[in-house]
Design an enzyme around this catalytic site. Structure first.
Site, PDB file in Angstrom:
ATOM      1  N   HIS A  69     -23.464 -84.279  62.155  1.00 41.28           N
ATOM      2  CA  HIS A  69     -23.544 -84.954  63.453  1.00 41.28           C
ATOM      3  C   HIS A  69     -22.611 -86.179  63.462  1.00 41.28           C
ATOM      4  O   HIS A  69     -21.799 -86.345  64.371  1.00 41.28           O
ATOM      5  CB  HIS A  69     -24.999 -85.370  63.699  1.00 41.28           C
ATOM      6  CG  HIS A  69     -25.235 -86.195  64.923  1.00 41.28           C
ATOM      7  ND1 HIS A  69     -26.007 -85.773  65.973  1.00 41.28           N
ATOM      8  CD2 HIS A  69     -24.802 -87.429  65.275  1.00 41.28           C
ATOM      9  CE1 HIS A  69     -26.033 -86.704  66.908  1.00 41.28           C
ATOM     10  NE2 HIS A  69     -25.317 -87.730  66.510  1.00 41.28           N
ATOM     11  N   GLU A  70     -22.721 -87.003  62.406  1.00 45.81           N
ATOM     12  CA  GLU A  70     -21.903 -88.220  62.345  1.00 45.81           C
ATOM     13  C   GLU A  70     -20.428 -87.907  62.147  1.00 45.81           C
ATOM     14  O   GLU A  70     -19.569 -88.551  62.739  1.00 45.81           O
ATOM     15  CB  GLU A  70     -22.395 -89.138  61.218  1.00 45.81           C
ATOM     16  CG  GLU A  70     -23.694 -89.844  61.528  1.00 45.81           C
ATOM     17  CD  GLU A  70     -23.700 -90.503  62.901  1.00 45.81           C
ATOM     18  OE1 GLU A  70     -22.726 -91.211  63.234  1.00 45.81           O
ATOM     19  OE2 GLU A  70     -24.658 -90.298  63.650  1.00 45.81           O
ATOM     20  N   HIS A  73     -18.726 -87.141  65.405  1.00 50.65           N
ATOM     21  CA  HIS A  73     -18.323 -88.362  66.124  1.00 50.65           C
ATOM     22  C   HIS A  73     -17.019 -88.910  65.543  1.00 50.65           C
ATOM     23  O   HIS A  73     -16.079 -89.227  66.260  1.00 50.65           O
ATOM     24  CB  HIS A  73     -19.375 -89.463  65.946  1.00 50.65           C
ATOM     25  CG  HIS A  73     -20.626 -89.282  66.743  1.00 50.65           C
ATOM     26  ND1 HIS A  73     -20.630 -89.070  68.093  1.00 50.65           N
ATOM     27  CD2 HIS A  73     -21.939 -89.315  66.368  1.00 50.65           C
ATOM     28  CE1 HIS A  73     -21.885 -88.979  68.508  1.00 50.65           C
ATOM     29  NE2 HIS A  73     -22.687 -89.116  67.488  1.00 50.65           N
TER      30      HIS A  73
HETATM   31 ZN   LIG Z   1     -24.752 -89.530  67.347  1.00 51.13          ZN
END
Ligand SMILES: [Zn+2]
Length: 374
Positions: A69-70, A73
């Site tokens: 998830h990170e 980004h």
């Molecule tokens: Zn996030």
């Protein structure tokens, strides 16, 4: 994040990845609740070793989901030309620390959506695996972990999509407000207010729950408190950043820079410069040229008995390219140079000539003043 030590995990795609100490507590809580409660209830009649293996394996897979998830980004940030200083995983997810703001509302929107979209994709993939294993008649212990991973990733996406800055949903809201108003500071202010309001709402739900005799919503209070605090400080950070962006280095630099001669011994440096001096880092001069930077950490790394026989040039860092900036550069633009791993000072160079120096103590002083005014 909360001043606790963090553990470095490596540098995927050149992005420094760290885990906050608070995350180990979460990993332990997740693994132990899976081991002692979730798996014994959903997959009964297994031995304790099987439950521990299922619990730990599933908790680690959840952890890997968070990392993905990170990273999503970070990769979108990098694609838009924004450098990532570090990614820290902590309590409810992660924080990608960026050197700059996103390029514009469009970039911020994509950057914010990348994480939740990734979590939803992982959740969807886990669900497909669960269905396939189930259809193939696999034992429960094989498909239940995938069911859990599908659920937890969807929940992760939904929590992060709450419209309160600095959560991902709050960033989406900020991007929209930014596009409408054309003003990043104003957009941050309203997106942070939304976060604080949402936090209070979550706490209220928990309180009503308790008043009605249920502790089912007690986690809402923790998340609400967390979100309120984070939102308030995110807006203050933004104000301070805006203030620092308006201050040029020439305004805060010490000039002329106090220089340490290359042949000076560490004992002389400690007595004459660090003791009573304002700075903890000095440029090192040889034959009229700055050849490096010497900091109090360099000196402390040498045994005290060797100080008289070691020269400044022996220990100084020579990596100067990363610590030079023109006098018109803003304080905000050089913040990345004051990272814990950096040299702790910026040499202000005007047309090839050293015109001053800005050290960590100067930066801390300016930040304090800006915080007071914010
Ligand atoms: Zn996030």
């Amino acid at each position: 994040m909360f001043g606790l030590p963090s553990v470095k995990l490596g540098r995927p795609f050149g992005i420094p990845l760290e885990i906050d100490a608070s995350w180990f507590l979460i990993l332990f809580l997740v693994a132990s609740s899976l081991t002692t409660s979730y798996f014994p209830q959903t997959v009964p009649d297994l031995g304790p070793v099987a439950y521990v293996a299922l619990g730990l394996g599933t908790a680690l897979a959840f952890f890997a989901s968070l990392v993905l998830h990170e990273l999503a980004h970070s990769l979108v940030a990098l694609a838009g030309g924004v450098k990532i200083t570090r990614v820290t995983l902590f309590l409810f997810g992660g924080v990608s620390q960026m050197e700059d703001e996103p390029r514009g509302p469009g970039h911020e929107f994509l950057l914010a959506m990348a994480g939740p979209v990734t979590s939803l994709l992982i959740g969807g993939a886990a669900w497909l695996v669960r269905q396939a294993l189930y259809a193939a008649g696999a034992v429960e212990a094989a498909w239940v972990p995938f069911e859990y991973l599908a659920l937890i990733n969807v929940m992760l996406a939904l929590f992060n999509l709450l419209p309160g800055f600095p959560l991902d949903g709050g960033r989406v809201l900020r991007a929209v407000l930014w596009a409408i108003t054309g003003n990043l500071l104003k957009a941050t202010k309203w997106a942070s207010r939304a976060g604080q309001t949402l936090g209070v709402l979550l706490i209220t739900v928990a309180v009503f729950g308790v008043l009605n005799g249920t502790f089912d919503f007690i986690w809402f209070a923790v998340m609400g408190w967390f979100l309120s605090t984070l939102s308030a400080s995110a807006y203050q950070n933004q104000l301070v950043r805006a203030a620092l962006a308006a201050i040029p280095l020439r305004q805060i630099m010490s000039t002329p820079a106090i220089l340490a001669p290359a042949e000076l011994s560490l004992a002389e440096l400690a007595d004459g410069y660090f003791l009573g001096g304002r700075h903890k880092t000095y440029p090192v001069l040889r034959d009229g040229h700055v050849i490096g930077l010497v900091s109090i950490d360099h000196v402390n790394a040498v045994a005290r008995g060797d100080w008289p026989s070691t020269t400044v040039a022996d220990v100084a860092s020579r990596d100067l390219e990363k610590s030079v900036a023109p006098p018109d550069a803003s304080v905000e633009s050089v913040l990345g140079m004051f990272d814990a791993s950096g040299p702790g000072a910026v040499l202000v160079v005007d047309e090839g000539r050293l015109s001053g120096i800005v050290t960590r103590s100067d930066i801390i002083r300016v930040i304090r003043e800006s915080v007071r005014r914010a």
